[in-house]
Design an enzyme around this catalytic site. Structure first.
Site, PDB file in Angstrom:
ATOM      1  N   ASN A  13       0.872  -1.181   0.000  1.00 33.43           N
ATOM      2  CA  ASN A  13       0.000   0.000   0.000  1.00 33.43           C
ATOM      3  C   ASN A  13       0.904   1.224   0.000  1.00 33.43           C
ATOM      4  OD1 ASN A  13      -1.752   2.069   0.477  1.00 33.43           O
ATOM      5  ND2 ASN A  13      -2.409   1.375   2.515  1.00 33.43           N
ATOM      6  N   TRP A  14       1.006   1.868  -1.149  1.00 36.39           N
ATOM      7  CA  TRP A  14       1.939   2.998  -1.275  1.00 36.39           C
ATOM      8  C   TRP A  14       1.383   4.261  -0.626  1.00 36.39           C
ATOM      9  CZ3 TRP A  14       4.271   2.763  -6.940  1.00 36.39           C
ATOM     10  CH2 TRP A  14       4.887   1.526  -7.118  1.00 36.39           C
ATOM     11  N   LYS A  15       0.137   4.240  -0.244  1.00 32.62           N
ATOM     12  CA  LYS A  15      -0.515   5.407   0.365  1.00 32.62           C
ATOM     13  C   LYS A  15      -0.313   6.642  -0.524  1.00 32.62           C
ATOM     14  CE  LYS A  15      -0.139   3.151   4.807  1.00 32.62           C
ATOM     15  NZ  LYS A  15      -0.009   3.235   6.252  1.00 32.62           N
TER      16      LYS A  15
ATOM     17  N   HIS B 171      -9.460   1.214   4.981  1.00 35.35           N
ATOM     18  CA  HIS B 171      -8.182   1.403   5.681  1.00 35.35           C
ATOM     19  C   HIS B 171      -8.387   2.334   6.871  1.00 35.35           C
ATOM     20  CE1 HIS B 171      -4.055   2.513   6.547  1.00 35.35           C
ATOM     21  NE2 HIS B 171      -3.704   1.412   5.894  1.00 35.35           N
TER      22      HIS B 171
ATOM     23  N   GLU C 289      -6.741   4.710   7.963  1.00 37.28           N
ATOM     24  CA  GLU C 289      -6.510   6.132   7.673  1.00 37.28           C
ATOM     25  C   GLU C 289      -7.746   6.763   7.049  1.00 37.28           C
ATOM     26  OE1 GLU C 289      -2.886   5.445   5.535  1.00 37.28           O
ATOM     27  OE2 GLU C 289      -1.899   4.938   7.426  1.00 37.28           O
TER      28      GLU C 289
ATOM     29  N   GLU D 179      -5.143  -4.982  10.547  1.00 40.16           N
ATOM     30  CA  GLU D 179      -4.139  -3.946  10.769  1.00 40.16           C
ATOM     31  C   GLU D 179      -4.439  -3.208  12.070  1.00 40.16           C
ATOM     32  OE1 GLU D 179      -2.146  -2.703   6.814  1.00 40.16           O
ATOM     33  OE2 GLU D 179      -3.862  -1.405   7.126  1.00 40.16           O
TER      34      GLU D 179
ATOM     35  N   GLY E  11       2.586   2.419  10.800  1.00 41.91           N
ATOM     36  CA  GLY E  11       3.513   3.544  10.671  1.00 41.91           C
ATOM     37  C   GLY E  11       4.234   3.909  11.956  1.00 41.91           C
TER      38      GLY E  11
ATOM     39  N   SER F  27       3.614  -1.924  10.274  1.00 39.64           N
ATOM     40  CA  SER F  27       5.061  -1.921  10.498  1.00 39.64           C
ATOM     41  C   SER F  27       5.745  -3.229  10.097  1.00 39.64           C
ATOM     42  CB  SER F  27       5.384  -1.561  11.955  1.00 39.64           C
ATOM     43  OG  SER F  27       4.963  -0.243  12.244  1.00 39.64           O
TER      44      SER F  27
HETATM   45  P1  13P Z   1       3.128   0.572   7.601  1.00 40.07           P
HETATM   46  O1  13P Z   1       3.657  -0.735   7.030  1.00 40.07           O
HETATM   47  O2  13P Z   1       3.829   1.766   7.069  1.00 40.07           O
HETATM   48  O3  13P Z   1       3.053   0.500   9.087  1.00 40.07           O
HETATM   49  O4  13P Z   1       1.628   0.697   7.075  1.00 40.07           O
HETATM   50  C1  13P Z   1       0.790  -0.383   7.171  1.00 40.07           C
HETATM   51  C2  13P Z   1      -0.444  -0.087   6.433  1.00 40.07           C
HETATM   52  O5  13P Z   1      -1.227   0.762   6.814  1.00 40.07           O
HETATM   53  C3  13P Z   1      -0.698  -0.840   5.187  1.00 40.07           C
HETATM   54  O6  13P Z   1      -1.984  -0.613   4.726  1.00 40.07           O
END
Ligand code: 13P
Length: 253
Positions: A9-11, A94, A96, A164, A170, A210
């Site tokens: 997931n490149w966000k 997600h 976020e 998650e 993160g 993470s």
């Molecule tokens: P990180 O791997 O940066 O913690 O993010 C996880 C995530 O939200 C994947 O969707």
């Protein structure tokens, strides 16, 4: 029986040209691994160009979000029909999006329905927040999020779930393999209750939060965990490739 999956997931990272560079740096290596599903989820605006670049390779493409209406006056939104032409997967719910864009369980449910209707495979994200975890509410929260997301959905064709924990995203503080295996087992039992045992055994459930090349093995070694949804580490070609290769060695059939 379940093919392991590593999804990146490149966000909200990479311009179109940066996205293409990143894909070029990982394409050949990823293509060498054939017993793991490798999915990359760049930002919407890079989907078409990245799709062209990975044509003919075994890398699969996913989007990071979707709107639930098929078309119309919804300025700025991207519809299931538009995505179905470009990619196979779509991340839905997600944390976020739940946190910053007020996505409720009801919205997540509508998005799942809309994706399935056009043949897109949702990667449904669920997970508890830190205070919920500390209050011992993980099982309750995850169960509620799962049931709400799947309300009224009769078939799960291709649906993937990502557990998650929000406190692990993160932060560099991943859950342990054992903790997440336990919660993922609970998610699978819920699916068995909602549908049946066979469907539950077929659904892939990933861990996210993470995940790095240094800890990925701890997760994919667990029996209930079918792979990982990787954020930050998926933006580094060598690290993402290492996660995929480790998964292949540990879980590949
Ligand atoms: P990180 O791997 O940066 O913690 O993010 C996880 C995530 O939200 C994947 O969707």
């Amino acid at each position: 029986m379940r093919v392991p999956m590593i999804a990146g997931n490149w966000k909200m990272n990479t311009t179109v040209s940066e996205a293409l560079e990143l894909v070029k740096a990982m394409r050949a290596g990823l293509d060498e691994v054939d017993n793991v599903d490798k999915v990359i989820c760049p930002p919407f605006i890079s989907l078409a160009a990245v799709g062209e670049l990975i044509k003919g390779s075994s890398i699969k493409l996913g989007a990071q979000n979707i709107y639930f209406e098929e078309m119309g006056a919804y300025t700025g939104e991207i519809s299931p029909l538009m995505l179905a032409e470009l990619c196979e997967f779509v991340i839905i719910g997600h944390s976020e999006r739940r946190q910053y864009f007020n996505e409720t369980g009801e919205i997540v449910n509508k998005k799942i329905q809309a994706a399935l209707k056009v043949g897109l495979k949702p990667i449904l994200c669920i997970g508890e927040r830190l205070e919920e975890n500390e209050a011992g509410l993980t099982a309750e929260v995850v169960t509620e999020q799962l049931r709400s997301a799947l309300t009224g959905i009769g078939y799960l064709s291709g649906l993937v779930i990502a557990y998650e924990p929000v406190w692990a995203i993160g932060t560099g503080k991943a859950a342990t393999g054992e903790q997440s295996n336990e919660t993922i087992g609970l998610i699978r039992r819920n699916i068995s209750e909602l549908y049946d045992k066979e469907i539950a055994q077929g659904v892939r459930i990933l861990y996210g939060g993470s995940v790095t090349a240094a800890n990925a093995a701890e997760f994919v070694r667990q029996l209930e965990i079918d792979g990982a949804l990787v954020g930050g580490a998926s933006l580094k070609a060598a690290e993402f490739l290492s996660i995929v290769k480790q998964t292949s060695e540990i879980r590949g059939h």
